[in-house]
Design a protein around this motif. Structure first.
Motif: not given
Length: 210
Positions: A27-33, A66-77, A112-121
């Motif tokens: 899972v490849i994301t873009m971080s501040v570094s 925290s990478d989602l604050a930079v960009s939600p764009q994600t590449l999965l290989v 695709g676009q990643m989003q956090v899902v902070d839901d117990a169920a």
């Protein structure tokens, strides 16, 4: 990804079959570094809006969130079968010696676009789905609910779910299609002779190209 037309795989069922068989994604994301890569098992699903998604979970401490604050764009290989191909297997080696080694592989790239899902169920369901995906072939499959509830709750408090809405899927099946049929036949024979699970998986893919 460089994708010559002869290696392109466009069948959605075939792409999803590889993802389900090889669910550990890079899972490849873009971080501040710069670019960040994590290795996370994923589950394919459809959300309540009928959209195709991939679902996973990570430790809350994982910097990927925290990478989602930079960009939600994600590449999965998703890496499927792969194997070194020696030129010694080619029938044309005896005729011309104009042969070189290569590497065969099948791979799927998902964007695709990643989003956090902070839901117990949601998280509990993701854990159940992921476990069932891997345990279903076992004679006595382990279930999430086999773990003590208190222990399981401690584990769930330390992780968080995420979902990637699939925008595109690209498949590359480089399985000797660029070789003449007689070379593909002898590649199949060579892989058969190797006899390992890895070799036999690639043998089956090359056979389909004949």
């Amino acid at each position: 990804m460089y994708l010559p037309k002869q290696f392109e795989e466009t069948s959605v069922p075939v792409l999803l079959s590889l993802i389900k068989a090889h669910p550990l994604a890079t899972v490849i994301t873009m971080s501040v570094s710069g670019l960040n890569a994590n290795h996370i098992p994923m589950v394919f699903a459809e959300n309540t809006r009928g959209q195709k998604v991939l679902r996973g979970h990570v430790a809350r401490a994982n910097p990927m969130l925290s990478d989602l604050a930079v960009s939600p764009q994600t590449l999965l290989v998703f890496q499927g079968a792969e194997h070194y191909i020696t030129p010694s297997w080619y029938a044309t080696k005896k005729e011309t010696e104009k042969v070189v080694p290569t590497w065969n592989y099948a791979v799927v790239h998902v964007k695709g676009q990643m989003q956090v899902v902070d839901d117990a169920a949601w998280l509990h369901q993701q854990l159940e789905d992921l476990t069932a995906q891997q345990e279903s072939r076992r004679d006595m499959p382990w279930s999430v609910n086999d773990a003590p509830a208190e222990f399981l709750n401690q584990i769930k408090q330390a992780i968080v779910g995420f979902e990637v809405q699939i925008e595109s899927m690209v498949g590359k099946w480089k399985v000797s299609q660029n070789q003449p049929p007689k070379n593909r036949v002898t590649v199949v024979e060579g892989l058969e002779g190797e006899g390992t699970d890895k070799a036999l998986q690639m043998r089956d893919l090359v056979k389909k190209s004949l």
